[in-house]
Design a protein around this motif. Structure first.
Motif, PDB file in Angstrom:
ATOM      1  N   SER A  84      14.325  40.713  18.863  1.00 53.63           N
ATOM      2  CA  SER A  84      15.040  39.616  19.298  1.00 53.63           C
ATOM      3  C   SER A  84      16.084  39.332  18.326  1.00 53.63           C
ATOM      4  O   SER A  84      17.437  38.864  18.447  1.00 53.63           O
ATOM      5  N   PHE A  85      15.800  38.951  17.058  1.00 62.51           N
ATOM      6  CA  PHE A  85      16.644  38.447  15.777  1.00 62.51           C
ATOM      7  C   PHE A  85      17.740  39.580  15.501  1.00 62.51           C
ATOM      8  O   PHE A  85      18.722  39.160  15.521  1.00 62.51           O
ATOM      9  N   ALA A  86      17.470  41.077  15.610  1.00 57.07           N
ATOM     10  CA  ALA A  86      18.236  41.999  15.322  1.00 57.07           C
ATOM     11  C   ALA A  86      19.266  42.031  16.814  1.00 57.07           C
ATOM     12  O   ALA A  86      20.420  42.169  16.572  1.00 57.07           O
ATOM     13  N   ALA A  87      18.678  41.939  18.050  1.00 60.75           N
ATOM     14  CA  ALA A  87      19.613  41.819  19.153  1.00 60.75           C
ATOM     15  C   ALA A  87      20.556  40.556  18.898  1.00 60.75           C
ATOM     16  O   ALA A  87      21.754  40.733  19.329  1.00 60.75           O
ATOM     17  N   GLN A  88      20.215  39.365  18.641  1.00 55.82           N
ATOM     18  CA  GLN A  88      21.033  38.342  18.337  1.00 55.82           C
ATOM     19  C   GLN A  88      22.224  38.614  17.420  1.00 55.82           C
ATOM     20  O   GLN A  88      23.497  38.125  17.361  1.00 55.82           O
ATOM     21  N   GLN A  89      21.776  39.445  16.469  1.00 54.08           N
ATOM     22  CA  GLN A  89      22.777  39.766  15.416  1.00 54.08           C
ATOM     23  C   GLN A  89      23.728  40.718  15.790  1.00 54.08           C
ATOM     24  O   GLN A  89      25.116  40.444  15.554  1.00 54.08           O
ATOM     25  N   GLN A  90      23.279  41.464  16.661  1.00 50.72           N
ATOM     26  CA  GLN A  90      24.388  42.420  17.412  1.00 50.72           C
ATOM     27  C   GLN A  90      25.103  41.601  18.471  1.00 50.72           C
ATOM     28  O   GLN A  90      26.354  41.851  18.456  1.00 50.72           O
ATOM     29  N   GLN A  91      24.619  40.778  19.097  1.00 52.45           N
ATOM     30  CA  GLN A  91      25.310  40.090  20.042  1.00 52.45           C
ATOM     31  C   GLN A  91      26.517  39.157  19.205  1.00 52.45           C
ATOM     32  O   GLN A  91      27.595  39.072  19.842  1.00 52.45           O
ATOM     33  N   ASP A  92      26.076  38.352  18.294  1.00 56.21           N
ATOM     34  CA  ASP A  92      26.972  37.720  17.583  1.00 56.21           C
ATOM     35  C   ASP A  92      28.106  38.624  16.967  1.00 56.21           C
ATOM     36  O   ASP A  92      29.394  38.048  16.916  1.00 56.21           O
ATOM     37  N   GLY A 101      35.883  37.698  23.706  1.00 56.93           N
ATOM     38  CA  GLY A 101      34.487  36.931  23.318  1.00 56.93           C
ATOM     39  C   GLY A 101      33.276  37.352  24.232  1.00 56.93           C
ATOM     40  O   GLY A 101      32.151  36.798  23.900  1.00 56.93           O
ATOM     41  N   ALA A 102      33.562  38.480  24.980  1.00 53.24           N
ATOM     42  CA  ALA A 102      32.447  38.785  26.023  1.00 53.24           C
ATOM     43  C   ALA A 102      31.361  39.842  24.923  1.00 53.24           C
ATOM     44  O   ALA A 102      31.854  40.575  24.206  1.00 53.24           O
ATOM     45  N   ALA A 103      30.114  39.607  25.439  1.00 54.85           N
ATOM     46  CA  ALA A 103      29.036  40.242  24.881  1.00 54.85           C
ATOM     47  C   ALA A 103      27.680  40.137  25.444  1.00 54.85           C
ATOM     48  O   ALA A 103      27.759  39.336  26.318  1.00 54.85           O
ATOM     49  N   ASP A 104      27.081  41.379  25.660  1.00 58.47           N
ATOM     50  CA  ASP A 104      25.856  41.269  26.380  1.00 58.47           C
ATOM     51  C   ASP A 104      24.694  40.062  25.704  1.00 58.47           C
ATOM     52  O   ASP A 104      24.684  39.792  24.624  1.00 58.47           O
ATOM     53  N   LYS A 105      24.086  39.452  26.713  1.00 56.85           N
ATOM     54  CA  LYS A 105      23.435  38.219  26.339  1.00 56.85           C
ATOM     55  C   LYS A 105      22.001  38.411  26.378  1.00 56.85           C
ATOM     56  O   LYS A 105      21.598  39.290  27.439  1.00 56.85           O
ATOM     57  N   GLN A 106      21.114  38.081  25.459  1.00 55.36           N
ATOM     58  CA  GLN A 106      19.524  38.051  25.667  1.00 55.36           C
ATOM     59  C   GLN A 106      19.331  37.221  26.849  1.00 55.36           C
ATOM     60  O   GLN A 106      19.956  36.374  27.005  1.00 55.36           O
ATOM     61  N   ALA A 107      18.124  37.356  27.378  1.00 54.33           N
ATOM     62  CA  ALA A 107      17.583  36.515  28.277  1.00 54.33           C
ATOM     63  C   ALA A 107      17.050  35.244  27.679  1.00 54.33           C
ATOM     64  O   ALA A 107      17.204  34.035  28.308  1.00 54.33           O
ATOM     65  N   ILE A 108      16.948  34.971  26.273  1.00 45.92           N
ATOM     66  CA  ILE A 108      16.578  33.980  25.497  1.00 45.92           C
ATOM     67  C   ILE A 108      17.227  34.239  24.371  1.00 45.92           C
ATOM     68  O   ILE A 108      17.085  35.196  23.518  1.00 45.92           O
ATOM     69  N   GLU A 109      17.746  32.989  23.997  1.00 48.13           N
ATOM     70  CA  GLU A 109      18.619  32.973  22.588  1.00 48.13           C
ATOM     71  C   GLU A 109      17.531  32.990  21.526  1.00 48.13           C
ATOM     72  O   GLU A 109      16.348  32.320  21.476  1.00 48.13           O
ATOM     73  N   TYR A 110      17.718  33.686  20.261  1.00 45.51           N
ATOM     74  CA  TYR A 110      16.626  33.986  19.263  1.00 45.51           C
ATOM     75  C   TYR A 110      16.362  32.611  18.797  1.00 45.51           C
ATOM     76  O   TYR A 110      14.875  32.278  18.435  1.00 45.51           O
ATOM     77  N   PRO A 111      17.145  31.311  18.521  1.00 45.77           N
ATOM     78  CA  PRO A 111      16.760  30.289  18.035  1.00 45.77           C
ATOM     79  C   PRO A 111      15.504  29.586  19.084  1.00 45.77           C
ATOM     80  O   PRO A 111      14.880  29.038  18.508  1.00 45.77           O
ATOM     81  N   MET A 147       3.315  39.856   5.661  1.00 40.09           N
ATOM     82  CA  MET A 147       4.015  39.419   6.705  1.00 40.09           C
ATOM     83  C   MET A 147       4.774  38.310   6.528  1.00 40.09           C
ATOM     84  O   MET A 147       5.936  38.176   6.968  1.00 40.09           O
ATOM     85  N   LEU A 148       4.293  37.368   5.768  1.00 37.53           N
ATOM     86  CA  LEU A 148       4.780  36.039   5.607  1.00 37.53           C
ATOM     87  C   LEU A 148       5.965  36.089   4.805  1.00 37.53           C
ATOM     88  O   LEU A 148       7.145  35.750   4.957  1.00 37.53           O
ATOM     89  N   LEU A 149       5.875  37.140   3.627  1.00 37.01           N
ATOM     90  CA  LEU A 149       7.363  37.280   2.980  1.00 37.01           C
ATOM     91  C   LEU A 149       8.260  38.114   3.589  1.00 37.01           C
ATOM     92  O   LEU A 149       9.207  37.868   3.420  1.00 37.01           O
ATOM     93  N   PHE A 150       7.719  38.975   4.445  1.00 38.44           N
ATOM     94  CA  PHE A 150       8.867  39.771   5.339  1.00 38.44           C
ATOM     95  C   PHE A 150       9.651  38.855   6.233  1.00 38.44           C
ATOM     96  O   PHE A 150      10.708  38.936   6.428  1.00 38.44           O
ATOM     97  N   TRP A 151       8.953  37.708   6.850  1.00 41.33           N
ATOM     98  CA  TRP A 151       9.650  36.816   7.584  1.00 41.33           C
ATOM     99  C   TRP A 151      10.708  35.913   6.729  1.00 41.33           C
ATOM    100  O   TRP A 151      11.822  35.724   7.278  1.00 41.33           O
ATOM    101  N   GLN A 152      10.138  35.645   5.554  1.00 38.91           N
ATOM    102  CA  GLN A 152      10.951  34.905   4.693  1.00 38.91           C
ATOM    103  C   GLN A 152      12.027  35.462   4.313  1.00 38.91           C
ATOM    104  O   GLN A 152      13.314  35.111   4.335  1.00 38.91           O
ATOM    105  N   ASP A 153      11.933  36.995   4.085  1.00 35.28           N
ATOM    106  CA  ASP A 153      12.941  37.763   3.281  1.00 35.28           C
ATOM    107  C   ASP A 153      13.962  37.967   4.478  1.00 35.28           C
ATOM    108  O   ASP A 153      15.197  38.079   4.272  1.00 35.28           O
ATOM    109  N   LYS A 154      13.467  38.168   5.432  1.00 38.95           N
ATOM    110  CA  LYS A 154      14.457  38.647   6.909  1.00 38.95           C
ATOM    111  C   LYS A 154      15.266  37.343   7.383  1.00 38.95           C
ATOM    112  O   LYS A 154      16.307  37.585   7.959  1.00 38.95           O
ATOM    113  N   GLY A 155      14.575  36.132   6.882  1.00 41.99           N
ATOM    114  CA  GLY A 155      15.476  35.179   7.379  1.00 41.99           C
ATOM    115  C   GLY A 155      15.056  34.722   9.033  1.00 41.99           C
ATOM    116  O   GLY A 155      15.907  33.878   9.598  1.00 41.99           O
ATOM    117  N   LEU A 156      13.992  35.026   9.316  1.00 40.27           N
ATOM    118  CA  LEU A 156      13.406  34.892  10.622  1.00 40.27           C
ATOM    119  C   LEU A 156      13.303  33.267  11.072  1.00 40.27           C
ATOM    120  O   LEU A 156      13.643  32.630  12.094  1.00 40.27           O
TER     121      LEU A 156
END
Length: 217
Positions: A84-92, A101-111, A147-156
């Motif tokens: 979802s995070f990757a899809a949000q970045q692509q959408q942005d 400003g048109a772009a495909d939107k996710q069913a739910i925004e990442y935040p 896993m926690l470090l991965f989430w932190q580094d990824k900025g999730l």
């Protein structure tokens, strides 16, 4: 334990067909890539009810004593969040590049998805860490820390959320974490605003997710 069970919080509202279907998904969940991917797809097809399904994952984790099953739940949460995070970045990026400003939107925004999972992950990490500690599973503890470090580094998540997850992971009783994180008044806005199509649950198997479009004849 009986008293604690009676005090468990009211979960975010989830239609019975979604809750029933996702329960079957979790029953069949393994650590294989195919299982994680299929389960992630089912979850995202019902994304307006993300908070309720994340609660189901947390609730299941709080009563599970098998480390591998707990790890499967965490891996599923990770796959949902990362995709979802990757899809949000692509959408942005599409919105920034498109003239209109048109772009495909996710069913739910990442935040909104991250907010749905933030309390659930604390429960899952707490449960997994407790089991790993009890069984002297050093390799398992290392996986959780990575896993926690991965989430932190990824900025999730925001730094404050990551810090709280680290704190929750050190708590011994995941069920107590669950009680603290899910007040009975929780009413996620994304669930009130979006209503996926309801569909009768099949007699056996997962069946199509209630939010999935019907295939043309």
């Amino acid at each position: 334990q009986q008293q604690q069970h009676q005090q468990r919080p009211t979960p975010p509202p989830t239609p019975p067909e979604v809750a029933g279907g996702f329960s079957q998904v979790l029953d069949a969940l393994t650590g294989s890539k195919d299982s994680i991917k299929a389960s992630q797809g089912w979850f995202m097809a019902c994304a307006p009810y993300a908070a309720g399904m994340a609660y189901m994952m947390a609730s299941r984790a709080s009563t599970t004593q098998e480390f591998e099953k707990l790890l499967h739940l965490i891996y599923l949460a990770n796959d949902i969040l990362v995709r979802s995070f990757a899809a949000q970045q692509q959408q942005d990026s599409q919105q920034a590049d498109a003239a209109d400003g048109a772009a495909d939107k996710q069913a739910i925004e990442y935040p909104a998805l991250a907010a749905a999972f933030a309390p659930a992950l604390g429960v899952m990490l707490s449960a997994a860490q407790a089991v790993a500690s009890t069984t002297a599973n050093a390799a398992g503890q290392e996986k959780l820390n990575k896993m926690l470090l991965f989430w932190q580094d990824k900025g999730l998540f925001e730094p404050a959320v990551t810090t709280r997850l680290q704190h929750d992971m050190g708590l011994a009783n995941a069920a107590t974490v669950l009680l603290a994180k899910y007040p009975p008044t929780a009413q996620p806005k994304q669930q009130q605003q979006q209503q996926p199509q309801q569909q009768a649950a099949p007699a056996s198997g997962w069946g199509p997710p209630p939010a999935a479009p019907t295939a043309p004849a």
